[in-house]
Scaffold this motif. Structure first.
Motif, PDB file in Angstrom:
ATOM      1  N   LYS A  61      -9.372  17.455  -4.478  1.00  0.00           N
ATOM      2  CA  LYS A  61     -10.374  16.784  -5.300  1.00  0.00           C
ATOM      3  C   LYS A  61     -11.160  17.852  -6.041  1.00  0.00           C
ATOM      4  N   ASN A  95     -15.588  12.770 -11.291  1.00  0.00           N
ATOM      5  CA  ASN A  95     -14.902  12.999 -10.011  1.00  0.00           C
ATOM      6  C   ASN A  95     -13.410  12.760 -10.196  1.00  0.00           C
ATOM      7  N   GLU A  97      -9.375  13.002  -8.468  1.00  0.00           N
ATOM      8  CA  GLU A  97      -8.516  13.059  -7.289  1.00  0.00           C
ATOM      9  C   GLU A  97      -7.107  12.697  -7.724  1.00  0.00           C
ATOM     10  N   GLU A 116     -16.320  20.427  -5.186  1.00  0.00           N
ATOM     11  CA  GLU A 116     -16.857  19.108  -4.815  1.00  0.00           C
ATOM     12  C   GLU A 116     -18.301  19.148  -4.344  1.00  0.00           C
TER      13      GLU A 116
END
Length: 119
Positions: A61, A95, A97, A116
């Motif tokens: 991530k 964000n 992922e 992160e």
């Protein structure tokens, strides 16, 4: 755009080694990078003039900074050969992922590889 998105959806990205993969000559290509994410303070925003940049995460991530290109301070002048310039300024964080992607156009600044720390 269609060819690039088809490549992302049909290719087994986890099996690609790091490097450059040509999808349609020099016009459309994929760069696979492996890196350790950094803090926002260690990153710079970048912009391209000749290419649209699709960013996708294969493992882990991270956050990617985004800001429209307006009057930010240039910290590295445009590199014609590698199609990028670096800027400093504030950005909004996205964000990321595996399975997600984001598209940046030439008028978009982006800052990939952010740790992160704020997730």
């Amino acid at each position: 755009m269609d060819k690039a998105l088809l490549f992302l959806s049909n290719e087994n990205l986890q099996e690609l080694p790091t490097g450059r993969f040509y999808i349609s000559g020099d016009e459309i290509f994929c760069l696979v990078n492996e890196y350790t994410t950094k803090s926002v303070a260690e990153c710079s925003m970048e912009a391209h003039k000749n290419y649209i940049d699709i960013q996708s995460i294969i493992y882990g991530k991270e956050q990617i900074g985004y800001s429209p290109l307006s009057n930010q301070t240039i910290v590295k002048e445009y590199d014609v050969e590698n199609d990028y310039a670096l800027y400093e300024g504030r950005s909004n964080l996205i964000n990321m992922e595996p399975g997600l992607f984001v598209i940046f156009f030439p008028n978009d600044l982006h800052m990939p590889g952010i740790s992160e720390e704020k997730l």
